[in-house]
Design a protein around this motif. Structure first.
Motif, PDB file in Angstrom:
ATOM      1  N   GLY A   1       6.246   2.488  -9.746  1.00 43.56           N
ATOM      2  CA  GLY A   1       6.157   3.492  -8.686  1.00 43.56           C
ATOM      3  C   GLY A   1       5.051   3.174  -7.708  1.00 43.56           C
ATOM      4  O   GLY A   1       5.205   3.342  -6.490  1.00 43.56           O
ATOM      5  N   LEU A   2       3.911   2.689  -8.235  1.00 45.69           N
ATOM      6  CA  LEU A   2       2.774   2.350  -7.383  1.00 45.69           C
ATOM      7  C   LEU A   2       3.124   1.198  -6.443  1.00 45.69           C
ATOM      8  O   LEU A   2       2.758   1.204  -5.261  1.00 45.69           O
ATOM      9  N   VAL A   3       3.848   0.195  -6.953  1.00 48.80           N
ATOM     10  CA  VAL A   3       4.265  -0.939  -6.123  1.00 48.80           C
ATOM     11  C   VAL A   3       5.157  -0.454  -4.989  1.00 48.80           C
ATOM     12  O   VAL A   3       5.009  -0.875  -3.835  1.00 48.80           O
ATOM     13  N   LEU A   4       6.083   0.469  -5.304  1.00 44.37           N
ATOM     14  CA  LEU A   4       6.975   0.995  -4.269  1.00 44.37           C
ATOM     15  C   LEU A   4       6.203   1.827  -3.244  1.00 44.37           C
ATOM     16  O   LEU A   4       6.416   1.706  -2.035  1.00 44.37           O
ATOM     17  N   VAL A   5       5.301   2.677  -3.726  1.00 50.53           N
ATOM     18  CA  VAL A   5       4.543   3.546  -2.823  1.00 50.53           C
ATOM     19  C   VAL A   5       3.627   2.735  -1.916  1.00 50.53           C
ATOM     20  O   VAL A   5       3.473   3.047  -0.733  1.00 50.53           O
ATOM     21  N   SER A   6       3.027   1.686  -2.458  1.00 52.19           N
ATOM     22  CA  SER A   6       2.073   0.908  -1.665  1.00 52.19           C
ATOM     23  C   SER A   6       2.740   0.307  -0.438  1.00 52.19           C
ATOM     24  O   SER A   6       2.167   0.325   0.659  1.00 52.19           O
ATOM     25  N   GLY A   7       3.965  -0.200  -0.602  1.00 53.86           N
ATOM     26  CA  GLY A   7       4.679  -0.788   0.533  1.00 53.86           C
ATOM     27  C   GLY A   7       3.878  -1.849   1.246  1.00 53.86           C
ATOM     28  O   GLY A   7       4.079  -2.095   2.435  1.00 53.86           O
TER      29      GLY A   7
END
Length: 311
Positions: A133-139
């Motif tokens: 989720g963090l990887v996706l949110v960071s963008g």
């Protein structure tokens, strides 16, 4: 039930206030160090007045060891605020707040590293979900230094908050209001060398926002939170805590037009779900033909500062 309903209202109000904190930080126009310094100053005045009015300075239960632990927790919490507010400037309130809510996972990792607490396979799985989720949110894309800087600052804030929680949980037998007062008092001399009084003197209307951070987001908000802790189970506290990032994202969009993109939005429910699974107490397994009453080995600690993960 009436007591729990009141606690629900109190904690919801506290989380709504917490969600507007970023607006006060940005609108003050002050640097992150100045914001935190004056938040500590005004917050200490608000908390001190409340504690004095309640007569809690007598029989406070503070010993030199407990005072030292509270002060150490204050060092972590104060710099946690500095890094979080720096993250607001580097990216956006929405982005920084979502990343900041990875705190429960750092608590789990700190428990394993510092106290050799066992991390179950299930928790490892939820940590992996949160990381996805963090990887996706960071963008974060190649060359996107602003997002990368904001990500690092928000993660640093989360780690510092987790460290503060680990230390503060060992201060037992003392009202949390007093612990919070010690922590903001520590921030005053700690940040004094970094405060720019010349720039602060030119803030004008920014002083209203700074005073609000101390009086509302430190005084009123903490009083509401600690009052709610005594009335609510951990499970409900953990769920209501997500009012904070929801309000922060809505406020950031309404005031500044900032919002996370579609791909980033996919990571938010992953972090929320994983955080809830890590935070909520596990149910005891049913034992076949086990007579007598059973106890929950994972009884909630209603006053745990980690439960709400508020800024």
């Amino acid at each position: 039930m009436r007591n729990e309903t009141r606690g629900t209202v109190e904690l919801t109000l506290a989380m709504v206030l917490s969600g507007t904190l970023g607006i006060f930080v940005v609108e003050s126009g002050a640097s992150p160090f100045d914001v935190v310094f004056f938040r500590c100053l005004f917050g200490a005045a608000a908390l001190g007045a409340y504690i004095l009015a309640r007569g809690w300075f007598t029989g406070h239960g503070l010993t030199p060891r407990k005072l030292g632990l509270a002060a150490l927790g204050g060092v972590f919490i104060v710099f946690n605020w500095v890094f979080l507010f720096e993250a607001y400037e580097a990216t956006s309130i929405s982005f920084a707040t979502v990343v900041y809510h990875t705190q429960p996972f750092f608590l789990v990792l700190l428990g394993a590293v510092l106290f050799r607490e066992r991390i179950t396979a299930a928790r490892c799985g939820w940590l992996a979900v949160a990381f996805a989720g963090l990887v996706l949110v960071s963008g974060v894309r190649p060359g996107d230094t602003a997002s990368l800087e904001g990500l690092g600052l928000a993660l640093a804030a989360a780690v510092l908050y987790a460290l503060s929680t680990v230390v503060t949980k060992r201060v037992t037998g003392v009202r949390p209001h007093l612990v919070a007062l010690v922590q903001v008092l520590v921030g005053i001399p700690l940040l004094l060398p970094f405060a720019d009084f010349g720039a602060a003197s030119r803030l004008g209307a920014g002083w209203v926002w700074l005073a609000g951070l101390g009086l509302i987001h430190t005084g009123v908000m903490y009083v509401l939170m600690y009052a709610a802790y005594q009335k609510l189970p951990t499970a409900k506290i953990a769920v209501l805590a997500f009012t904070y990032p929801a309000v922060a994202m809505i406020a950031d969009w309404a005031v500044y037009g900032h919002h996370i993109g579609p791909v980033q939005a996919l990571g938010v429910p992953l972090i929320v779900l994983a955080s809830l699974r890590v935070t909520l107490p596990r149910r005891p397994r049913a034992r076949a033909a086990a007579p007598g009453p059973r106890t929950n080995a994972h009884a909630p600690e209603a006053a745990s500062p980690a439960a709400t993960r508020s800024a």
